[in-house]
Design an enzyme around this catalytic site. Structure first.
Site, PDB file in Angstrom:
ATOM      1  N   HIS A  88       0.478   3.937  11.207  1.00  0.00           N
ATOM      2  CA  HIS A  88      -0.150   3.755   9.969  1.00  0.00           C
ATOM      3  C   HIS A  88      -0.081   4.751   8.849  1.00  0.00           C
ATOM      4  CE1 HIS A  88      -3.198   6.353  12.167  1.00  0.00           C
ATOM      5  NE2 HIS A  88      -3.696   6.655  10.677  1.00  0.00           N
ATOM      6  N   ASP A 224       1.125   3.709  18.040  1.00  0.00           N
ATOM      7  CA  ASP A 224       0.993   3.920  16.743  1.00  0.00           C
ATOM      8  C   ASP A 224       2.089   5.166  16.243  1.00  0.00           C
ATOM      9  OD1 ASP A 224       0.018   4.382  14.147  1.00  0.00           O
ATOM     10  OD2 ASP A 224      -2.138   4.567  14.490  1.00  0.00           O
ATOM     11  N   SER A 656      -4.019  12.314  11.576  1.00  0.00           N
ATOM     12  CA  SER A 656      -3.176  11.225  12.027  1.00  0.00           C
ATOM     13  C   SER A 656      -1.544  11.879  12.138  1.00  0.00           C
ATOM     14  CB  SER A 656      -3.145  10.175  11.196  1.00  0.00           C
ATOM     15  OG  SER A 656      -4.333   9.431  11.517  1.00  0.00           O
TER      16      SER A 656
HETATM   17  N1  ARG Z   1      -9.082   4.916  12.550  1.00  0.00           N
HETATM   18  C1  ARG Z   1      -7.721   5.516  12.376  1.00  0.00           C
HETATM   19  C2  ARG Z   1      -7.680   6.393  11.298  1.00  0.00           C
HETATM   20  O1  ARG Z   1      -8.321   6.582  10.329  1.00  0.00           O
HETATM   21  C3  ARG Z   1      -6.493   4.436  12.299  1.00  0.00           C
HETATM   22  C4  ARG Z   1      -6.334   3.642  11.022  1.00  0.00           C
HETATM   23  C5  ARG Z   1      -5.509   2.672  10.909  1.00  0.00           C
HETATM   24  N2  ARG Z   1      -5.528   1.695  11.737  1.00  0.00           N
HETATM   25  C6  ARG Z   1      -6.280   0.361  11.568  1.00  0.00           C
HETATM   26  N3  ARG Z   1      -6.365  -0.580  12.362  1.00  0.00           N
HETATM   27  N4  ARG Z   1      -6.773   0.280  10.454  1.00  0.00           N
HETATM   28  O2  ARG Z   1      -8.085   6.709  10.282  1.00  0.00           O
HETATM   29  N1  GLU Z   2      -6.622   7.656  11.906  1.00  0.00           N
HETATM   30  C1  GLU Z   2      -7.006   8.982  11.378  1.00  0.00           C
HETATM   31  C2  GLU Z   2      -5.971   9.243  10.003  1.00  0.00           C
HETATM   32  O1  GLU Z   2      -5.392   8.558   9.471  1.00  0.00           O
HETATM   33  C3  GLU Z   2      -7.210  10.023  12.305  1.00  0.00           C
HETATM   34  C4  GLU Z   2      -8.542   9.619  13.239  1.00  0.00           C
HETATM   35  C5  GLU Z   2      -9.438  10.654  12.864  1.00  0.00           C
HETATM   36  O2  GLU Z   2     -10.177  10.679  11.743  1.00  0.00           O
HETATM   37  O3  GLU Z   2      -9.901  11.353  13.736  1.00  0.00           O
HETATM   38  O4  GLU Z   2      -5.731  10.623   9.833  1.00  0.00           O
END
Ligand code: ARG
Ligand code: GLU
Length: 728
Positions: A88, A224, A656
């Site tokens: 991502h 990922d 991330s």
């Molecule tokens: N929750 C994770 C992060 O902030 C992954 C985000 C990307 N994945 C998704 N399915 N939107 O941020």
């Molecule tokens: N998916 C998050 C990012 O884009 C990391 C997940 C979190 O917030 O811990 O940095």
């Protein structure tokens, strides 16, 4: 400053080791690990030293860590500048190289050799060369009695003088950031490489397996990751993209361990966490739970439900809105988890208890009482005062940013503001690109329905927070949101992509004239003006007051709780979080294991589903259990493929892509998410349910070698052999 430093860090290291910090909370400064955390880390199982992690005199782990594009983290894993990050994080690059017949998002992408690696304009990685404490210099001439603006201008002046005085190598940059609410300042010497090429990415059905349904959730089965390579010019120095550039030779590349992790194994996460607010007073936490998060969730509930209705009915709209939907849903889901987690762990109650203990100790000391006796009370009161303005801000920003007709007009106004100024051409190119992208994925019907779903939330606010033009238009259209939307959108000039894009290039003044006549333009301009003139100034004034009090409160906490170690809130600078591999129990009757396997991917597999499809090749590898050296013995017989695992490292957005390192400092996984119930760790970390989610490095390597057939990349990497005395 030395005494202050001691209060902040010095006295507490010993006490920490006595198990005071039962949890592994914290995002620590790498340059202070030796004095603050090393003992505790070793107690938790770490076998390396703090110097192995951060050392300015010789290559240390920090030299393998990069800020990836300023929004994620990446790690160098080969002597030829190979970088791992999340799928991502690399997604935008993959998307930009994708076309209908070369659909890398759907099918994945793998360069077979250097010549096939794809450049990415605008993408960069930044290394940290060294970190210095410059608090004394930055705060010189500042006093506690000063008003915020005066203080800030002294600080700004000191910072720019310091920057000028800092000796830098050819390609180095300098950055100075506040820590502990401005009680401390650190200087970062950085080195940024701007030729970063895409090497490989799995298909979305692996790299984003489970998509929104599984996002922020455990058990997780997402691969990922994506692979990039840093290129350098002559002498290994940063250089703009050129076909003559060569792979960068790093000071340090991580060694990869294939041993895997077990319950309670030590782990650490090294990266660039974006923003946390761990030292808020109770009133601020209450507002997040009861006011701000719910308001933002509500706006997004409505936006997502309109999008969802259209996306379900229309395949083309599903593609157009997929990425917008995911972006809006990401924070929306996180905020819900945040409220839930704060409730389940009594986050507010814990804050109140902490404050009571703070005040009691404070009041017991005449000296501290004289300095900070009213700080906490004043801070809580300042938060009470900001509540209505902050809520209005949240509504204004959330609502106006979801309506793309407004976004179009705002972009064109930015262009107007740049007219006649140097850099106009650049601004024009930028706005044209972003407008083109916007129009490509815009459906007028969807946008119009979002307008009529969201404007009620704006209009139902207190009268003085609503722009007069909006009231007048609403009345004009019979107090009927649909009619209002219909009138604004029908034949609207700004929705005519070709006219706008052509006009912006040939004669933008034609376009700018519509700002005065078009009702949608009048509306958004009116809303913006009211916000800028009535809300923002009050908000800024209160925020400045809060900043000063929050700074005092931070300092007071360290002087009151001298037996506690404090870490600064995340601010996109390099940090180390450490903890252990750990399962958790999110609710009564539920216990989650800490590992997932490819078997779980197959359990979730739904042929043809946009979230849970599994590529045929992966299904075949699963059938044949063709895992190579990456599979592990299955207690039930045969072999299985580890996919993801969780641990108690304290992480946030920006982490991330961060490397997850084991007790020997070897790479065992890539961080990519947190568990839903624990997302309140940004405000209040709780060891019982806060877990970060990582993809197991063996799954990553298995996919590169067996799925993508890119074994040449594995041969570049350094895989550790079993270390004597360690578990087999
Ligand atoms: N929750 C994770 C992060 O902030 C992954 C985000 C990307 N994945 C998704 N399915 N939107 O941020
Ligand atoms: N998916 C998050 C990012 O884009 C990391 C997940 C979190 O917030 O811990 O940095």
């Amino acid at each position: 400053m030395m005494t202050f430093f001691k209060k902040f860090f010095g006295l507490t290291a010993g006490l920490l080791c006595m198990g005071l910090a039962k949890a592994d909370e914290g995002m620590w400064l790498p340059q202070l690990l030796e004095s603050l955390n090393e003992k505790r880390m070793q107690q938790l199982g770490m076998k390396i030293s703090a110097k192995d992690i951060y050392d300015i005199n010789k290559g240390s782990l920090k030299d393998a860590i990069v800020s990836f594009g300023g929004f994620c983290t990446g790690e160098v894993v080969s002597e030829k500048g190979l970088v791992l990050t999340n799928h991502h994080c690399g997604f935008e690059s993959v998307q930009k190289h994708s076309t209908l017949d070369k659909n890398y998002i759907r099918d994945g992408f793998w360069a077979r050799n250097g010549a096939e690696e794809l450049p990415n304009a605008g993408l960069y990685v930044t290394f940290i060369v060294r970190i210095d404490d410059v608090s004394d210099q930055v705060l010189k001439g500042v006093s506690r009695q000063m008003k915020e603006p005066e203080r800030q201008s002294i600080v700004d002046r000191n910072i720019s003088a310091l920057k000028k005085a800092t000796k830098l190598g050819n390609s180095e940059n300098v950055l100075i950031s506040p820590f502990f609410e401005g009680n401390k300042y650190y200087l970062f010497v950085t080195e940024t490489y701007t030729d970063v090429r895409l090497v490989g990415a799995p298909p979305s059905s692996i790299g984003n397996f489970g998509q929104d349904s599984d996002n922020w959730m455990w058990p997780r089965h997402t691969g990922d990751f994506s692979v990039f390579r840093i290129y350098a010019g002559k002498n290994n120095q940063p250089a703009e993209y050129s076909p003559d550039n060569v792979p960068y030779v790093p000071k340090k590349a991580l060694t990869i361990s294939l041993k895997g992790m077990q319950q309670d194994d030590f782990t650490m996460v090294f990266g660039f966490p974006g923003r946390t607010t761990e030292y808020l007073p109770s009133e601020a936490v209450r507002q997040i739970m009861e006011v701000n998060d719910p308001a933002k969730i509500l706006v997004r509930d409505r936006t997502l439900s309109v999008m969802n209705r259209y996306m379900r009915a229309n395949e083309e709209l599903k593609i157009k809105y997929a990425s917008k939907y995911a972006g809006i849903a990401n924070a929306w889901k996180k905020w819900q988890g945040e409220i839930l987690g704060l409730k389940r762990t009594d986050g507010l109650q814990k804050k109140l208890q902490y404050e009571a203990a703070f005040q009691k100790r404070l009041d017991a000391s005449d000296l501290l009482k004289a300095r900070y006796g009213l700080t906490l009370r004043d801070l809580n009161n300042a938060y009470k005062a900001i509540e209505p303005y902050a809520l209005t801000r949240d509504y204004y920003l959330e609502i106006t940013s979801k309506i793309e007709l407004f976004s179009i007009i705002k972009k064109l106004r930015t262009l107007k503001a740049a007219t006649g100024k140097p850099g106009y051409e650049k601004e024009l190119a930028k706005q044209l690109e972003s407008l083109t992208e916007l129009y490509k994925n815009l459906s007028i019907d969807v946008d119009k329905d979002i307008f009529s779903a969201l404007l009620p939330l704006y209009m139902e606010q207190q009268a003085s927070y609503i722009a007069p033009v909006s009231r007048q238009q609403f009345e004009q259209y019979g107090n009927d949101y649909q009619r209002w939307a219909g009138a604004l959108y029908a034949g609207n000039f700004f929705l005519d992509a070709s006219k706008v894009l052509k006009g912006a290039t040939s004669d933008p003044s034609e376009i700018f004239r519509y700002f005065e006549t078009d009702p949608a333009a009048k509306l958004i301009i009116g809303m913006t003006d009211l916000y800028d003139m009535e809300i923002a100034p009050r908000l800024n004034e209160l925020q400045a007051r809060i900043n000063g009090l929050q700074r005092d409160y931070m300092k007071a906490q360290t002087e009151v709780f001298t037996d506690r170690s404090f870490y600064p809130d995340a601010n996109s600078t390099l940090r180390v979080g450490f903890g252990k591999v750990d399962d958790y129990k999110p609710a009564d009757g539920i216990a989650y294991n800490y590992y997932t396997y490819l078997d779980g991917v197959m359990e979730k597999y739904k042929p043809g589903d946009y979230e849970f499809d599994v590529p045929e090749k992966l299904r075949q590898l699963y059938q044949k259990k063709e895992y190579g050296r990456y599979g592990v013995k299955n207690p039930a017989g045969g072999y299985r493929m580890p996919v993801c695992f969780i641990a108690s490292n304290h992480t946030t957005g920006g982490n991330s892509g961060s490397p997850v390192l084991d007790a020997n400092g070897q790479l065992v996984g890539i961080n990519f998410d947190r568990v839903w119930e624990g997302t309140m760790s940004d405000i209040s970390y709780d060891a019982s349910i806060c877990r970060n989610i990582m993809v197991d490095i063996r799954y990553v390597l298995f996919l590169i070698e067996k799925y993508a057939g890119a074994g040449h990349l594995i041969r570049e990497m350094k895989l550790a052999h079993a270390i004597p005395g360690s578990r087999k």
